[in-house]
Design a protein around this motif. Structure first.
Motif, PDB file in Angstrom:
ATOM      1  N   GLU A   9       0.783  -1.220  -0.058  1.00 36.59           N
ATOM      2  CA  GLU A   9       0.060  -0.111   0.105  1.00 36.59           C
ATOM      3  C   GLU A   9       0.736   1.308   0.025  1.00 36.59           C
ATOM      4  O   GLU A   9       0.599   2.379  -0.806  1.00 36.59           O
ATOM      5  CB  GLU A   9      -1.037  -0.003   1.200  1.00 36.59           C
ATOM      6  CG  GLU A   9      -1.920   1.022   1.412  1.00 36.59           C
ATOM      7  CD  GLU A   9      -2.657   1.084   2.556  1.00 36.59           C
ATOM      8  OE1 GLU A   9      -3.413   2.204   2.784  1.00 36.59           O
ATOM      9  OE2 GLU A   9      -2.545   0.358   3.266  1.00 36.59           O
ATOM     10  N   LEU A  12       2.283   1.866  -3.413  1.00 41.53           N
ATOM     11  CA  LEU A  12       1.357   2.588  -4.425  1.00 41.53           C
ATOM     12  C   LEU A  12       1.176   4.065  -4.200  1.00 41.53           C
ATOM     13  O   LEU A  12       1.161   4.841  -5.118  1.00 41.53           O
ATOM     14  CB  LEU A  12      -0.115   1.694  -4.079  1.00 41.53           C
ATOM     15  CG  LEU A  12      -0.195   0.294  -4.685  1.00 41.53           C
ATOM     16  CD1 LEU A  12      -1.543  -0.145  -4.283  1.00 41.53           C
ATOM     17  CD2 LEU A  12       0.150   0.261  -6.063  1.00 41.53           C
ATOM     18  N   SER A  16       2.089   7.091  -6.941  1.00 48.09           N
ATOM     19  CA  SER A  16       1.288   8.400  -7.065  1.00 48.09           C
ATOM     20  C   SER A  16       2.181   9.816  -6.745  1.00 48.09           C
ATOM     21  O   SER A  16       2.014  10.635  -7.650  1.00 48.09           O
ATOM     22  CB  SER A  16      -0.084   8.404  -6.295  1.00 48.09           C
ATOM     23  OG  SER A  16       0.095   8.225  -4.661  1.00 48.09           O
ATOM     24  N   TYR A 131     -12.900   2.476  -0.936  1.00 49.72           N
ATOM     25  CA  TYR A 131     -11.813   1.596  -0.881  1.00 49.72           C
ATOM     26  C   TYR A 131     -12.192   0.235  -1.491  1.00 49.72           C
ATOM     27  O   TYR A 131     -13.240  -0.354  -1.194  1.00 49.72           O
ATOM     28  CB  TYR A 131     -11.586   1.410   0.658  1.00 49.72           C
ATOM     29  CG  TYR A 131     -10.696   2.746   1.077  1.00 49.72           C
ATOM     30  CD1 TYR A 131      -9.643   2.688   1.051  1.00 49.72           C
ATOM     31  CD2 TYR A 131     -11.615   3.573   1.768  1.00 49.72           C
ATOM     32  CE1 TYR A 131      -8.747   4.028   1.312  1.00 49.72           C
ATOM     33  CE2 TYR A 131     -10.999   4.964   1.934  1.00 49.72           C
ATOM     34  CZ  TYR A 131      -9.436   5.214   1.858  1.00 49.72           C
ATOM     35  OH  TYR A 131      -8.939   6.076   2.326  1.00 49.72           O
ATOM     36  N   ILE A 140      -7.130  -0.386  -1.910  1.00 51.17           N
ATOM     37  CA  ILE A 140      -6.954   0.888  -2.625  1.00 51.17           C
ATOM     38  C   ILE A 140      -7.954   1.753  -2.904  1.00 51.17           C
ATOM     39  O   ILE A 140      -9.008   1.124  -3.095  1.00 51.17           O
ATOM     40  CB  ILE A 140      -6.162   0.562  -3.945  1.00 51.17           C
ATOM     41  CG1 ILE A 140      -5.698   1.598  -4.534  1.00 51.17           C
ATOM     42  CG2 ILE A 140      -7.020  -0.355  -4.697  1.00 51.17           C
ATOM     43  CD1 ILE A 140      -4.697   1.172  -5.931  1.00 51.17           C
ATOM     44  N   SER A 141      -7.854   2.956  -2.695  1.00 54.86           N
ATOM     45  CA  SER A 141      -9.076   3.909  -3.100  1.00 54.86           C
ATOM     46  C   SER A 141      -9.155   4.223  -4.369  1.00 54.86           C
ATOM     47  O   SER A 141      -8.089   4.160  -5.228  1.00 54.86           O
ATOM     48  CB  SER A 141      -9.052   5.113  -2.139  1.00 54.86           C
ATOM     49  OG  SER A 141      -8.180   5.779  -2.529  1.00 54.86           O
ATOM     50  N   ASN A 142     -10.248   4.744  -4.812  1.00 52.09           N
ATOM     51  CA  ASN A 142     -10.594   5.143  -6.200  1.00 52.09           C
ATOM     52  C   ASN A 142      -9.777   6.403  -6.399  1.00 52.09           C
ATOM     53  O   ASN A 142      -9.367   6.726  -7.525  1.00 52.09           O
ATOM     54  CB  ASN A 142     -12.328   5.427  -6.493  1.00 52.09           C
ATOM     55  CG  ASN A 142     -12.817   6.292  -5.457  1.00 52.09           C
ATOM     56  OD1 ASN A 142     -12.394   6.735  -4.330  1.00 52.09           O
ATOM     57  ND2 ASN A 142     -13.900   6.546  -5.690  1.00 52.09           N
ATOM     58  N   GLN A 144      -6.876   7.047  -4.929  1.00 58.36           N
ATOM     59  CA  GLN A 144      -5.465   6.611  -5.311  1.00 58.36           C
ATOM     60  C   GLN A 144      -5.300   5.987  -6.685  1.00 58.36           C
ATOM     61  O   GLN A 144      -4.286   6.405  -7.474  1.00 58.36           O
ATOM     62  CB  GLN A 144      -5.139   5.338  -4.396  1.00 58.36           C
ATOM     63  CG  GLN A 144      -4.660   5.921  -2.965  1.00 58.36           C
ATOM     64  CD  GLN A 144      -4.579   4.668  -2.231  1.00 58.36           C
ATOM     65  OE1 GLN A 144      -5.272   3.967  -2.109  1.00 58.36           O
ATOM     66  NE2 GLN A 144      -3.305   5.001  -1.304  1.00 58.36           N
ATOM     67  N   ILE A 145      -6.419   5.298  -7.415  1.00 54.31           N
ATOM     68  CA  ILE A 145      -6.002   4.932  -8.771  1.00 54.31           C
ATOM     69  C   ILE A 145      -6.150   6.100  -9.371  1.00 54.31           C
ATOM     70  O   ILE A 145      -5.760   6.073 -10.530  1.00 54.31           O
ATOM     71  CB  ILE A 145      -7.551   4.122  -8.886  1.00 54.31           C
ATOM     72  CG1 ILE A 145      -7.439   2.801  -7.920  1.00 54.31           C
ATOM     73  CG2 ILE A 145      -7.534   3.636 -10.232  1.00 54.31           C
ATOM     74  CD1 ILE A 145      -8.669   1.781  -8.258  1.00 54.31           C
ATOM     75  N   ILE A 148      -2.723   7.819  -9.625  1.00 53.70           N
ATOM     76  CA  ILE A 148      -1.845   7.001 -10.382  1.00 53.70           C
ATOM     77  C   ILE A 148      -2.150   7.000 -11.817  1.00 53.70           C
ATOM     78  O   ILE A 148      -1.163   7.326 -12.652  1.00 53.70           O
ATOM     79  CB  ILE A 148      -1.732   5.663  -9.809  1.00 53.70           C
ATOM     80  CG1 ILE A 148      -1.252   5.531  -8.411  1.00 53.70           C
ATOM     81  CG2 ILE A 148      -0.970   4.614 -10.446  1.00 53.70           C
ATOM     82  CD1 ILE A 148      -1.389   4.272  -7.478  1.00 53.70           C
ATOM     83  N   VAL A 149      -3.457   6.918 -12.360  1.00 50.76           N
ATOM     84  CA  VAL A 149      -3.607   6.533 -13.614  1.00 50.76           C
ATOM     85  C   VAL A 149      -3.464   8.174 -14.452  1.00 50.76           C
ATOM     86  O   VAL A 149      -2.865   8.126 -15.367  1.00 50.76           O
ATOM     87  CB  VAL A 149      -5.025   6.166 -13.806  1.00 50.76           C
ATOM     88  CG1 VAL A 149      -5.436   6.354 -15.463  1.00 50.76           C
ATOM     89  CG2 VAL A 149      -4.954   4.639 -13.428  1.00 50.76           C
TER      90      VAL A 149
END
Length: 297
Positions: A9, A12, A16, A131, A140-142, A144-145, A148-149
């Protein structure tokens, strides 16, 4: 030793954060490459981008995405004004330009401090955090996604822009040799303005993404992030865009692990200690400098 789920975690989170650092460092690289100028206003422009979103909300623009466009546009306008009013009149004088851009950064930071009374301001997020379980206790939370994306997508887009578009290729030619660029019919002045504009857009995006990460922003956030961008620029090798991406991601992960091991006080120690060690070992950076010869810092 912390559980492996927790370490993944943190990795990740580090990715980000490192992607945001990379956006900042590449913005530095663009201006340094095409104009041979170290733009010390870059961090302040980043800050302006994040406060632009808050200004948009204050003006009644409550859609996050529209407010984000407004924030990036405000950063772009600020960057163009800095180029036109601060950088261009000095005609490439190295030391005068450094001092002038530093003065412009201080002006912008104090202007925003006067307006906001220097308080950290809560920052909106594009959606509520949800999450998702991955493996075991790892979640992982939306948000964080999204970070990163979005960050890695911008990195990929910048690499494509510089290598596959005519404007990007023109920037690379000017970075190598303005005289050669003129010989092949490239308008060097327009390319320099374009480089500054793209750099300002990247700064605005980085400021917004950083504010989304922490849920707040403040007038001097650009000082810390701007220095991190400079560290990455120096460690990777001035002008080396791919090197900046690698170093930024590694730094983000190392900082995240440093916080786990010793607390937040160790976060900055990783960056600055690493820079000193790299410079002692490889003065031109881990990946070597690219671009014009005879550059100074």
């Amino acid at each position: 030793m912390p559980p492996i789920d927790y370490m993944v975690e943190q990795a990740l989170i580090g990715v980000s954060t490192g992607a945001i650092y990379a956006i900042i460092a590449i913005g530095y690289n663009l201006v340094f490459g095409v104009m041979n100028v170290l733009n010390l206003t870059h961090g302040a422009i980043l800050m302006v981008g994040s406060f632009g979103v808050l200004l948009a909300y204050h003006l009644g623009m409550e859609n996050f995405w529209l407010a984000a466009v407004f924030g990036v546009a405000l950063a772009l306008v600020t960057g163009i004004l800095v180029e036109r009013l601060v950088v261009r009149p000095l005609k490439g004088n190295w030391w005068n330009t450094k001092v002038a851009t530093l003065g412009a950064a201080i002006f912008l930071e104090n202007l925003v401090t006067r307006i906001t009374e220097g308080r950290p301001m809560p920052f909106p997020r594009p959606f509520q955090a949800t999450y998702f379980p991955i493996v075991g206790t790892l979640e992982i939370s939306n948000v964080q996604i999204f970070l990163i994306v979005c960050s890695l997508g911008i990195m990929a887009g910048m690499m494509w822009f510089l290598r596959s578009t005519s404007a990007g290729k023109a920037i690379r030619v000017v970075a190598q040799s303005p005289d050669l660029a003129q010989c092949v019919g490239i308008n060097v002045r327009q390319v320099m303005v374009l480089g500054f504009a793209v750099s300002a857009v990247l700064a605005g995006i980085a400021g917004i993404l950083n504010a989304v990460t922490f849920g707040s922003t403040y007038p001097f956030v650009g000082q810390l992030l701007g220095l991190k961008g400079l560290v990455i620029l120096i460690v990777a090798g001035i002008g080396n865009v791919r090197g900046c991406l690698v170093v930024a991601l590694v730094l983000g992960v190392l900082e995240s692990f440093a916080v786990v091991a010793g607390g937040s006080a160790y976060r900055d120690l990783v960056a600055y200690t690493g820079m000193v060690l790299v410079l002692l070992w490889r003065p031109l950076g881990l990946f070597g400098e690219e671009g014009r010869t005879g550059k100074e810092i």
